[in-house]
Design an enzyme around this catalytic site. Structure first.
Site, PDB file in Angstrom:
ATOM      1  N   ASN A  85       0.866  -1.180   0.000  1.00 36.52           N
ATOM      2  CA  ASN A  85       0.000   0.000   0.000  1.00 36.52           C
ATOM      3  C   ASN A  85       0.903   1.231   0.000  1.00 36.52           C
ATOM      4  O   ASN A  85       1.447   1.596   1.036  1.00 36.52           O
ATOM      5  CB  ASN A  85      -0.907  -0.031   1.239  1.00 36.52           C
ATOM      6  CG  ASN A  85      -1.743   1.228   1.370  1.00 36.52           C
ATOM      7  OD1 ASN A  85      -1.808   2.033   0.449  1.00 36.52           O
ATOM      8  ND2 ASN A  85      -2.387   1.392   2.524  1.00 36.52           N
ATOM      9  N   LYS A  94       0.089   4.223  -0.343  1.00 31.11           N
ATOM     10  CA  LYS A  94      -0.578   5.411   0.198  1.00 31.11           C
ATOM     11  C   LYS A  94      -0.318   6.616  -0.715  1.00 31.11           C
ATOM     12  O   LYS A  94      -0.225   6.446  -1.925  1.00 31.11           O
ATOM     13  CB  LYS A  94      -0.118   5.658   1.638  1.00 31.11           C
ATOM     14  CG  LYS A  94      -0.284   4.413   2.508  1.00 31.11           C
ATOM     15  CD  LYS A  94      -0.178   4.677   3.981  1.00 31.11           C
ATOM     16  CE  LYS A  94      -0.340   3.362   4.726  1.00 31.11           C
ATOM     17  NZ  LYS A  94      -0.353   3.524   6.167  1.00 31.11           N
ATOM     18  N   HIS A 137      -9.830   1.060   4.180  1.00 36.93           N
ATOM     19  CA  HIS A 137      -8.611   1.277   4.966  1.00 36.93           C
ATOM     20  C   HIS A 137      -8.898   2.252   6.109  1.00 36.93           C
ATOM     21  O   HIS A 137      -9.691   3.188   5.947  1.00 36.93           O
ATOM     22  CB  HIS A 137      -7.500   1.833   4.068  1.00 36.93           C
ATOM     23  CG  HIS A 137      -6.174   1.856   4.738  1.00 36.93           C
ATOM     24  ND1 HIS A 137      -5.813   2.851   5.624  1.00 36.93           N
ATOM     25  CD2 HIS A 137      -5.135   0.993   4.697  1.00 36.93           C
ATOM     26  CE1 HIS A 137      -4.602   2.584   6.092  1.00 36.93           C
ATOM     27  NE2 HIS A 137      -4.167   1.463   5.533  1.00 36.93           N
ATOM     28  N   GLU A 168      -7.347   4.680   7.278  1.00 40.91           N
ATOM     29  CA  GLU A 168      -7.114   6.101   6.979  1.00 40.91           C
ATOM     30  C   GLU A 168      -8.297   6.694   6.221  1.00 40.91           C
ATOM     31  O   GLU A 168      -8.629   7.869   6.379  1.00 40.91           O
ATOM     32  CB  GLU A 168      -5.794   6.267   6.200  1.00 40.91           C
ATOM     33  CG  GLU A 168      -4.591   6.078   7.129  1.00 40.91           C
ATOM     34  CD  GLU A 168      -3.351   5.521   6.458  1.00 40.91           C
ATOM     35  OE1 GLU A 168      -3.260   5.520   5.216  1.00 40.91           O
ATOM     36  OE2 GLU A 168      -2.448   5.063   7.203  1.00 40.91           O
ATOM     37  N   GLU A 194      -6.004  -4.897  10.320  1.00 39.13           N
ATOM     38  CA  GLU A 194      -5.016  -3.866  10.604  1.00 39.13           C
ATOM     39  C   GLU A 194      -5.420  -3.097  11.859  1.00 39.13           C
ATOM     40  O   GLU A 194      -6.248  -2.174  11.783  1.00 39.13           O
ATOM     41  CB  GLU A 194      -4.919  -2.882   9.429  1.00 39.13           C
ATOM     42  CG  GLU A 194      -4.442  -3.524   8.152  1.00 39.13           C
ATOM     43  CD  GLU A 194      -3.824  -2.482   7.227  1.00 39.13           C
ATOM     44  OE1 GLU A 194      -2.646  -2.650   6.891  1.00 39.13           O
ATOM     45  OE2 GLU A 194      -4.514  -1.508   6.865  1.00 39.13           O
ATOM     46  N   GLY A 241       1.646   2.479  10.818  1.00 37.56           N
ATOM     47  CA  GLY A 241       2.553   3.615  10.692  1.00 37.56           C
ATOM     48  C   GLY A 241       3.206   4.048  11.990  1.00 37.56           C
ATOM     49  O   GLY A 241       3.806   5.113  12.064  1.00 37.56           O
ATOM     50  N   SER A 272       2.789  -1.792  10.601  1.00 33.21           N
ATOM     51  CA  SER A 272       4.221  -1.787  10.920  1.00 33.21           C
ATOM     52  C   SER A 272       4.920  -3.111  10.608  1.00 33.21           C
ATOM     53  O   SER A 272       5.845  -3.519  11.316  1.00 33.21           O
ATOM     54  CB  SER A 272       4.443  -1.382  12.386  1.00 33.21           C
ATOM     55  OG  SER A 272       3.958  -0.070  12.620  1.00 33.21           O
TER      56      SER A 272
HETATM   57  P1  PGA Z   1       2.294   0.494   7.748  1.00 36.15           P
HETATM   58  O1  PGA Z   1       0.860   0.675   7.049  1.00 36.15           O
HETATM   59  O2  PGA Z   1       2.889  -0.765   7.223  1.00 36.15           O
HETATM   60  O3  PGA Z   1       3.074   1.725   7.327  1.00 36.15           O
HETATM   61  O4  PGA Z   1       2.070   0.439   9.215  1.00 36.15           O
HETATM   62  C1  PGA Z   1       0.051  -0.425   6.839  1.00 36.15           C
HETATM   63  C2  PGA Z   1      -1.219   0.001   6.154  1.00 36.15           C
HETATM   64  O5  PGA Z   1      -1.706   1.103   6.423  1.00 36.15           O
HETATM   65  O6  PGA Z   1      -1.770  -0.740   5.323  1.00 36.15           O
END
Ligand code: PGA
Length: 252
Positions: free
Chosen positions: A11, A13, A96, A98, A166, A172, A212
């Protein structure tokens, strides 16, 4: 050991430019095209889907979008519809955290997006997960149940359906869940899929862990019986790290 083929998705982003997206696709093509025993998906920003598709054409690496609107067409400035994605990618991330946090997505809008994506023949990566406060309050299972039932309301899943667990507090932050903790939540999600769709479809569903994930911890997640790969954010932007994650996720 499970017979499910794991799936690892990158991803990206809101990162990369034309140049860095092209370089990353090229490097990944060289590094992971030949890795078998794991499905590989790259999810760049919408504007680089065509570039990714072209750069990865004829390889074993699939392309996915990060979101999709539910209407087919119309006066919806800035939105991207399922038919627009149909010729550009195979997968699409839906729901997601976010999107839920910054763009007002709810279980209901996630459900509409999932239905529209499936109707178009796209394969969703359906994201769910509890916040830190919800976990602290002992509400993790209640939240996951609400997200699964709400998101999948009225939907028939097919074999190999993809869910990404998640936990929001792990995304993140550099603070991943432990393998055991992630497996417990994922096993719970699989049981709920079983009660909605029956054991065969639940056993065939691929449930990823995300939050992460990096080259150093992926093995801990893949050692768990219910975890079928990863949805990777930050670490997917580094070709060498993502290569390690893919290689460690293969089940032959
Ligand atoms: P991250 O994000 O690996 O940076 O923690 C995972 C995600 O949002 O899918």
């Amino acid at each position: 050991m499970s017979r499910r083929t794991p799936i690892v998705a990158a991803n990206w982003k809101m990162y990369t430019t034309v140049r860095t997206a092209a370089e990353l696709c090229q490097a990944l093509r060289e590094n992971i095209d030949g890795v078998r025993g794991v499905e590989k998906v790259i999810c760049p920003p919408f504007v680089f889907l065509a570039l990714a598709r072209e750069t990865l054409a004829g390889s074993s690496i699939k392309v996915g979008a990060q979101n999709v609107f539910w209407e087919e067409k119309g006066a919806f400035t800035g939105e991207v519809s399922p038919p627009m994605l149909a010729d550009l990618c195979e997968y699409v991330i839906v729901g997601h955290s976010e999107r839920r946090k910054y763009f007002g997505e709810t279980d209901e809008t996630v459900n509409r997006r999932l239905k529209a994506a499936l109707a178009q023949g796209l394969r969703p990566i359906f994201c769910i997960g509890e916040t830190g406060d919800e976990r602290q309050a002992g509400r993790t299972e209640e939240v996951l149940l609400r997200q699964v039932r709400g998101g999948l309301d009225g939907i028939e899943i097919g074999p190999g359906f993809v869910v990404a667990y998640e936990p929001v507090w792990a995304i993140g932050t550099g603070v991943p869940a432990t393998g055991e903790m992630a497996n417990e939540a994922i096993a719970f999600i699989r049981r709920e899929l079983g009660s909605l769709y029956g054991g065969a479809l639940a056993q065939a569903a691929r449930i990823q862990y995300g939050g992460s994930v990096d080259g150093a911890n992926i093995a801990e997640f893949m050692a768990q019986p219910d975890i079928d790969g990863a949805l990777v954010g930050g670490a997917s932007l580094k070709a060498d790290v993502f290569t390690t994650i893919v290689a460690e996720s293969a089940r032959l």
